[in-house]
Scaffold this motif. Structure first.
Motif, PDB file in Angstrom:
ATOM      1  N   LEU A  40       0.797  -1.222   0.000  1.00 53.02           N
ATOM      2  CA  LEU A  40       0.000   0.000   0.000  1.00 53.02           C
ATOM      3  C   LEU A  40       0.837   1.283   0.000  1.00 53.02           C
ATOM      4  N   ARG A  41       2.059   1.190   0.494  1.00 52.58           N
ATOM      5  CA  ARG A  41       2.854   2.402   0.702  1.00 52.58           C
ATOM      6  C   ARG A  41       2.949   3.255  -0.573  1.00 52.58           C
ATOM      7  N   ASP A  42       3.302   2.628  -1.704  1.00 55.40           N
ATOM      8  CA  ASP A  42       3.479   3.394  -2.940  1.00 55.40           C
ATOM      9  C   ASP A  42       2.158   3.932  -3.487  1.00 55.40           C
ATOM     10  N   ARG A  43       1.034   3.377  -3.017  1.00 56.84           N
ATOM     11  CA  ARG A  43      -0.272   3.840  -3.499  1.00 56.84           C
ATOM     12  C   ARG A  43      -0.842   4.953  -2.619  1.00 56.84           C
ATOM     13  N   VAL A  44      -0.201   5.189  -1.472  1.00 58.55           N
ATOM     14  CA  VAL A  44      -0.706   6.185  -0.518  1.00 58.55           C
ATOM     15  C   VAL A  44       0.285   7.324  -0.304  1.00 58.55           C
ATOM     16  N   ALA A  45       1.513   6.974   0.061  1.00 59.66           N
ATOM     17  CA  ALA A  45       2.510   7.994   0.419  1.00 59.66           C
ATOM     18  C   ALA A  45       2.765   8.948  -0.749  1.00 59.66           C
ATOM     19  N   GLY A  46       2.586  10.242  -0.489  1.00 56.47           N
ATOM     20  CA  GLY A  46       2.826  11.250  -1.502  1.00 56.47           C
ATOM     21  C   GLY A  46       1.696  11.425  -2.491  1.00 56.47           C
ATOM     22  N   LYS A  47       0.660  10.600  -2.402  1.00 59.26           N
ATOM     23  CA  LYS A  47      -0.452  10.671  -3.346  1.00 59.26           C
ATOM     24  C   LYS A  47      -1.768  11.077  -2.686  1.00 59.26           C
ATOM     25  N   ILE A  48      -1.830  10.914  -1.373  1.00 59.07           N
ATOM     26  CA  ILE A  48      -3.068  11.190  -0.642  1.00 59.07           C
ATOM     27  C   ILE A  48      -2.745  12.081   0.551  1.00 59.07           C
ATOM     28  N   GLU A  49      -3.602  13.032   0.830  1.00 59.53           N
ATOM     29  CA  GLU A  49      -3.389  13.936   1.959  1.00 59.53           C
ATOM     30  C   GLU A  49      -3.595  13.189   3.277  1.00 59.53           C
ATOM     31  N   LEU A  50      -2.553  13.112   4.079  1.00 62.10           N
ATOM     32  CA  LEU A  50      -2.600  12.478   5.392  1.00 62.10           C
ATOM     33  C   LEU A  50      -2.410  13.562   6.449  1.00 62.10           C
ATOM     34  N   ARG A  51      -3.389  13.793   7.284  1.00 66.42           N
ATOM     35  CA  ARG A  51      -3.274  14.781   8.370  1.00 66.42           C
ATOM     36  C   ARG A  51      -2.980  14.035   9.660  1.00 66.42           C
ATOM     37  N   MET A  52      -1.749  14.189  10.162  1.00 64.10           N
ATOM     38  CA  MET A  52      -1.321  13.488  11.347  1.00 64.10           C
ATOM     39  C   MET A  52      -1.696  14.284  12.604  1.00 64.10           C
ATOM     40  N   ASN A  53      -1.706  13.571  13.756  1.00 64.56           N
ATOM     41  CA  ASN A  53      -2.000  14.195  15.057  1.00 64.56           C
ATOM     42  C   ASN A  53      -3.292  15.010  15.018  1.00 64.56           C
ATOM     43  N   THR A  54      -4.299  14.428  14.370  1.00 67.32           N
ATOM     44  CA  THR A  54      -5.559  15.139  14.167  1.00 67.32           C
ATOM     45  C   THR A  54      -6.680  14.481  14.951  1.00 67.32           C
ATOM     46  N   THR A  55      -7.441  15.306  15.675  1.00 68.51           N
ATOM     47  CA  THR A  55      -8.580  14.824  16.456  1.00 68.51           C
ATOM     48  C   THR A  55      -9.847  15.503  15.965  1.00 68.51           C
ATOM     49  N   VAL A  56     -10.891  14.719  15.732  1.00 70.57           N
ATOM     50  CA  VAL A  56     -12.183  15.262  15.310  1.00 70.57           C
ATOM     51  C   VAL A  56     -12.938  15.706  16.555  1.00 70.57           C
ATOM     52  N   ARG A  57     -13.283  16.974  16.625  1.00 70.09           N
ATOM     53  CA  ARG A  57     -13.952  17.537  17.797  1.00 70.09           C
ATOM     54  C   ARG A  57     -15.472  17.603  17.645  1.00 70.09           C
ATOM     55  N   HIS A  58     -15.938  17.874  16.425  1.00 72.20           N
ATOM     56  CA  HIS A  58     -17.383  18.026  16.226  1.00 72.20           C
ATOM     57  C   HIS A  58     -17.693  17.760  14.755  1.00 72.20           C
ATOM     58  N   VAL A  59     -18.843  17.152  14.524  1.00 69.10           N
ATOM     59  CA  VAL A  59     -19.267  16.846  13.160  1.00 69.10           C
ATOM     60  C   VAL A  59     -20.735  17.211  13.011  1.00 69.10           C
ATOM     61  N   ALA A  60     -21.074  17.817  11.873  1.00 71.04           N
ATOM     62  CA  ALA A  60     -22.467  18.176  11.588  1.00 71.04           C
ATOM     63  C   ALA A  60     -22.730  18.041  10.095  1.00 71.04           C
ATOM     64  N   ILE A  61     -23.995  17.877   9.744  1.00 67.80           N
ATOM     65  CA  ILE A  61     -24.408  17.838   8.345  1.00 67.80           C
ATOM     66  C   ILE A  61     -25.043  19.187   8.010  1.00 67.80           C
ATOM     67  N   ARG A  62     -24.456  19.893   7.055  1.00 63.78           N
ATOM     68  CA  ARG A  62     -24.971  21.198   6.666  1.00 63.78           C
ATOM     69  C   ARG A  62     -25.005  21.287   5.136  1.00 63.78           C
ATOM     70  N   ASN A  63     -26.167  21.684   4.628  1.00 65.13           N
ATOM     71  CA  ASN A  63     -26.314  21.848   3.175  1.00 65.13           C
ATOM     72  C   ASN A  63     -25.843  20.610   2.417  1.00 65.13           C
ATOM     73  N   ASP A  64     -26.221  19.440   2.960  1.00 67.37           N
ATOM     74  CA  ASP A  64     -25.946  18.142   2.342  1.00 67.37           C
ATOM     75  C   ASP A  64     -24.449  17.817   2.250  1.00 67.37           C
ATOM     76  N   GLU A  65     -23.637  18.410   3.112  1.00 70.48           N
ATOM     77  CA  GLU A  65     -22.242  18.024   3.204  1.00 70.48           C
ATOM     78  C   GLU A  65     -21.868  17.841   4.664  1.00 70.48           C
TER      79      GLU A  65
END
Length: 438
Positions: free
Chosen positions: A272-297
């Motif tokens: 998987l490494r060559d299919r992910v690294a450098g090709k997909i945005e990876l946000r490290m040390n990230t915590t999801v604090r709140h989630v909502a559905i607004r305007n269908d997104e």
């Protein structure tokens, strides 16, 4: 009308089919309940590769000729025990071939209720019929045990999905997909989504991605002695866990629970490494604090290395693993759940996989507390299937051999059926994604 059998196997995935093959060889009457390999066919995305090595992706028969290598040879397909990129589709085809050769007595039904009945069990089935069995084997995987972070719970589908219920990915083409997680399921989905043409972001709680090492093919004898090849990984620790699961039972329960839950944690397969690294945005040390559905997104408020941020997408996928809890199986009656004396959702079973309720066997990921993390993967069926079958065969012989199990002449009224169970292995192979659970 109530039909009868000696043993009912709930689940028609790798564990259920392997156990059935051994029971047939022992001459024990039984029925397998569930559509063969259904969860592998319906809940995993086309194009997925199995993370387990090919030699660790076998189903298990009591005699030679039915391993993946045999199937590939018969079908003139390439095979290598180590270093082979095994497609999900080939594994499914192999499992269906195994079933067609060795397991003819499969009923494609779900179990809606299992309860104690006199000296056996009574199973209510989704086709409206009932089955009386002296013994029952619960051979399910992780389906139903999906673990979703609290912040994502209660949000509507298809805006928020768990990675264990993805299936076909065609719907994601051109969509903005946010994946929460940093293990195999997150990274594997990210690669597939990206290659399909979706815009993908991966939110990782930790600071690094753990990538598995490339497989070593043609190792020297000294290398194999220093780091033997087990079904889970190379090295003496994974080798012992893979090949001697009975030793795991001798460890204290608290330690067993920690190892069962934490060993072989989040990581990405070598391919998987060559299919992910450098090709997909990876946000490290990230915590999801709140989630909502607004305007269908989907709008996610997150905190990370650069402070708080807002991320939007069309869909969020929680690739956050599974948590075994047998009480979540809606088909188990309250009496059975109570009798199991669950340990934080786990059932501590005997050396023959028999639970605290006599005649009820539990295998697959739900038995990992007793036999270790290898039971989270297909490779665990190598030990479980013959062990369970031998014990059931001995019990069957002691009770009169071929004598049929007599159902009650006037059964108690069936309780109202409860829905929500799939009698099949989960998308565990994708999540772990060693070729699990079922």
């Amino acid at each position: 009308m109530i039909s009868t059998t000696d043993t009912a196997i709930i689940g028609a995935g790798p564990y259920g089919l392997s156990i059935s093959a051994h029971l047939s060889d022992a001459g024990v009457p039984h029925q397998v309940l569930g559509e063969p390999m259904l969860a592998w066919r319906n809940f995993m995305p086309p194009g997925m590769l199995m993370r387990s090595e090919a030699f660790a992706s076998d189903l298990y028969a009591p005699h030679a000729g039915y391993r993946l290598e045999d199937y590939c040879r018969l079908m003139h397909l390439p095979y290598a025990p180590i270093g082979m990129r095994l497609p999900l589709e080939r594994f499914v085809e192999y499992g269906l071939w195994f079933q067609s050769q060795l397991v003819g007595h499969v009923r494609p039904v779900d179990v809606t209720e299992l309860r104690r009945q006199d000296d056996g069990f009574l199973l209510s089935l989704s086709d409206g019929s009932a089955l009386a069995a002296r013994r029952v084997v619960v051979a399910l995987g992780l389906k139903g045990f999906e673990q979703t972070p609290t912040v994502l719970q209660g949000l509507p589908r298809p805006h928020v999905l768990h990675s264990g219920e993805i299936g076909n990915l065609a719907w994601a083409r051109g969509k903005r997909i946010v994946i929460v997680g940093g293990g195999q399921s997150a990274l594997g989905l990210a690669a597939l989504f990206n290659e399909l043409g979706a815009h993908v972001r991966v939110l990782v709680r930790g600071g690094i991605i753990s990538w598995n090492e490339d497989p070593e093919v043609g190792r020297s004898l000294l290398s194999r002695m220093l780091r033997p090849e087990g079904g889970l990984a190379q090295g003496w620790y994974p080798y012992v866990l893979s090949e001697f699961p009975y030793l795991f039972r001798g460890v204290g329960q608290r330690t067993r629970k920690r190892i069962a839950e934490a060993s072989f944690g989040p990581s990405g397969a070598w391919w998987l490494r060559d299919r992910v690294a450098g090709k997909i945005e990876l946000r490290m040390n990230t915590t999801v604090r709140h989630v909502a559905i607004r305007n269908d997104e989907v709008v996610l408020e997150v905190s990370g290395e650069n402070g708080p941020a807002t991320i939007t997408g069309d869909h969020v996928v929680a690739a956050t693993g599974f948590k075994v809890d047998l009480a979540r199986h809606a088909f188990l009656s309250p009496e059975i759940v109570s009798a199991l004396s669950l340990v934080d959702g786990w059932s501590d079973v005997s050396r023959n996989f028999e639970s605290a309720m006599p005649g009820l066997y539990i295998t697959g990921p739900a038995s990992a507390l007793s036999f270790g993390p290898v039971l989270r993967f297909v490779y665990g069926a190598k030990y479980a299937a013959p062990r369970i079958a031998r014990h059931i065969s001995r019990c069957h012989a002691a009770e009169g051999g071929s004598r049929a199990f007599d159902a009650p002449a006037v059964p108690q009224p069936l309780a109202e059926s409860r829905t929500g169970v799939l009698s099949h292995p989960p998308a565990a192979a994708f999540q772990e994604a060693k070729s699990p659970a079922e």
